[in-house]
Write a protein that holds these residues in place. Structure first.
Motif, PDB file in Angstrom:
ATOM      1  N   ARG A  27       0.819  -1.355  -0.010  1.00 44.27           N
ATOM      2  CA  ARG A  27       0.242  -0.083  -0.063  1.00 44.27           C
ATOM      3  C   ARG A  27       1.058   1.247   0.009  1.00 44.27           C
ATOM      4  O   ARG A  27       0.487   2.244  -0.744  1.00 44.27           O
ATOM      5  CB  ARG A  27      -0.820   0.005   1.314  1.00 44.27           C
ATOM      6  CG  ARG A  27      -2.188  -1.163   1.211  1.00 44.27           C
ATOM      7  CD  ARG A  27      -3.216  -0.842   2.235  1.00 44.27           C
ATOM      8  NE  ARG A  27      -3.949  -1.857   2.087  1.00 44.27           N
ATOM      9  CZ  ARG A  27      -3.807  -2.728   2.998  1.00 44.27           C
ATOM     10  NH1 ARG A  27      -3.208  -2.628   3.938  1.00 44.27           N
ATOM     11  NH2 ARG A  27      -4.917  -3.671   3.113  1.00 44.27           N
ATOM     12  N   ARG A  31       0.653   4.240  -2.801  1.00 45.78           N
ATOM     13  CA  ARG A  31       0.385   5.766  -2.479  1.00 45.78           C
ATOM     14  C   ARG A  31       1.362   6.581  -2.952  1.00 45.78           C
ATOM     15  O   ARG A  31       0.998   7.692  -3.614  1.00 45.78           O
ATOM     16  CB  ARG A  31       0.236   5.760  -0.972  1.00 45.78           C
ATOM     17  CG  ARG A  31      -1.434   5.448  -0.512  1.00 45.78           C
ATOM     18  CD  ARG A  31      -2.428   6.424  -0.915  1.00 45.78           C
ATOM     19  NE  ARG A  31      -3.711   6.050  -0.742  1.00 45.78           N
ATOM     20  CZ  ARG A  31      -4.542   6.338  -1.166  1.00 45.78           C
ATOM     21  NH1 ARG A  31      -4.503   7.601  -1.813  1.00 45.78           N
ATOM     22  NH2 ARG A  31      -5.695   5.879  -0.911  1.00 45.78           N
ATOM     23  N   ALA A 120      -3.561  12.899  -3.115  1.00 49.32           N
ATOM     24  CA  ALA A 120      -3.237  11.550  -2.985  1.00 49.32           C
ATOM     25  C   ALA A 120      -3.106  11.068  -1.621  1.00 49.32           C
ATOM     26  O   ALA A 120      -2.809  10.008  -1.261  1.00 49.32           O
ATOM     27  CB  ALA A 120      -1.720  11.252  -3.403  1.00 49.32           C
ATOM     28  N   PRO A 122      -3.605   9.281   1.799  1.00 51.01           N
ATOM     29  CA  PRO A 122      -4.531   8.006   2.145  1.00 51.01           C
ATOM     30  C   PRO A 122      -5.061   8.075   3.306  1.00 51.01           C
ATOM     31  O   PRO A 122      -5.198   8.962   4.371  1.00 51.01           O
ATOM     32  CB  PRO A 122      -3.171   7.030   2.525  1.00 51.01           C
ATOM     33  CG  PRO A 122      -1.974   8.023   3.033  1.00 51.01           C
ATOM     34  CD  PRO A 122      -2.240   9.411   2.243  1.00 51.01           C
ATOM     35  N   TRP A 200      -0.256  10.431   5.877  1.00 46.27           N
ATOM     36  CA  TRP A 200       0.726   9.823   5.157  1.00 46.27           C
ATOM     37  C   TRP A 200       1.806   9.176   5.942  1.00 46.27           C
ATOM     38  O   TRP A 200       2.419   8.138   5.492  1.00 46.27           O
ATOM     39  CB  TRP A 200       1.680  11.040   4.670  1.00 46.27           C
ATOM     40  CG  TRP A 200       1.210  11.551   3.034  1.00 46.27           C
ATOM     41  CD1 TRP A 200       0.493  12.689   2.858  1.00 46.27           C
ATOM     42  CD2 TRP A 200       1.305  10.791   1.832  1.00 46.27           C
ATOM     43  NE1 TRP A 200       0.022  12.729   1.365  1.00 46.27           N
ATOM     44  CE2 TRP A 200       0.436  11.398   0.935  1.00 46.27           C
ATOM     45  CE3 TRP A 200       1.856   9.524   1.639  1.00 46.27           C
ATOM     46  CZ2 TRP A 200       0.524  11.142  -0.365  1.00 46.27           C
ATOM     47  CZ3 TRP A 200       1.793   8.887   0.140  1.00 46.27           C
ATOM     48  CH2 TRP A 200       1.123   9.630  -0.789  1.00 46.27           C
ATOM     49  N   ALA A 203       0.534   5.596   6.335  1.00 43.95           N
ATOM     50  CA  ALA A 203       0.579   4.887   5.244  1.00 43.95           C
ATOM     51  C   ALA A 203       2.025   4.493   4.934  1.00 43.95           C
ATOM     52  O   ALA A 203       2.261   3.465   4.279  1.00 43.95           O
ATOM     53  CB  ALA A 203       0.067   5.594   4.065  1.00 43.95           C
TER      54      ALA A 203
END
Length: 241
Positions: A27, A31, A120, A122, A200, A203
């Motif tokens: 993931r 991302r 973007a 997450p 971020w 993630a």
């Protein structure tokens, strides 16, 4: 032939875990690739569709109105996008005559950078991403207007066209340095860290201390980020078990 009745059967629940762990580890890479893709698209639109010129015009127009409110040299002071340097800078005119120009700041390429980090991000819904990105871009636009105002004021003082104290002149020049070259990257990153830094960090596996995720009773909240670092809410990850 005897059979050991106490032998426990091999667990079957762990069969799917390697695949789940591999998916979770992929993931962050997805991302980062999504952020790079968003940055590429925003940069293409920024330059190809003329959004950089439009944004610069809005910023310079706001700075021009602020300059007119305070002390200014005799004559009509105006800011124009494009200083002849080929990089989308701006020129300062007095009664139509060029006073000085700044060739470096007009393109504002840190705007697409902040937009990519926000769009973007997450672990957020599409609406939350848009709202936080819009807030961040508004804050960055105010910083750009402040830089242009301070830079023009500093140059007018240096040219002897505004009379201020030595301390004020020193402060204006240092503010122009801080808000200009230093702020090209630091400002958008600082704004992004405040608005989407935690999603971020989760993630990318930069997990906060365990105690920061716990509630006062020592339990993870249902809507809190899962302590495993998957980037999902606890109720949709380890909270299901």
């Amino acid at each position: 032939m005897s059979v050991n009745a106490n032998a426990s059967p091999s667990p079957t629940r762990s069969k799917g875990r390697p695949k789940a762990q591999a998916s979770a580890s992929a993931r962050p890479l997805r991302r980062v690739l999504l952020a790079l893709l968003a940055l590429s698209g925003l940069l293409a639109a920024w330059v190809g569709l003329g959004l950089a010129g439009l944004y610069s015009t809005v910023v310079f127009s706001a700075a021009e109105k602020l300059l007119a409110l305070g002390p200014s040299p005799a004559g009509a002071l105006a800011l124009r996008v494009g200083s002849g340097g080929g990089d989308g800078g701006f020129a300062v005119l007095l009664d139509g005559r060029p006073l000085f120009r700044f060739d470096r700041y007009g393109a504002f390429f840190n705007v697409p950078l902040l937009g990519a980090l926000g769009l973007a991000a997450p672990g957020l819904s599409a609406g939350a991403r848009l709202a936080r990105t819009a807030l961040g871009l508004g804050m960055l636009a105010l910083a750009h207007v402040a830089f242009v105002w301070v830079y023009v004021k500093a140059q007018l003082v240096n040219l002897g066209m505004l009379n201020v104290s030595a301390g004020a002149a020193y402060a204006l020049n240092w503010l122009a340095l801080l808000l200009g070259p230093v702020g090209d990257v630091l400002f958008p990153l600082a704004i992004a860290a405040g608005l989407v830094g935690r999603p971020w960090a989760e993630a990318l596996g930069l997990r906060l201390p365990q105690a920061a995720r716990m509630s006062r009773r020592g339990e993870v909240g249902r809507n809190a980020p899962c302590p495993c670092g998957s980037g999902r809410k606890h109720k949709r990850c380890c909270g299901r078990r």
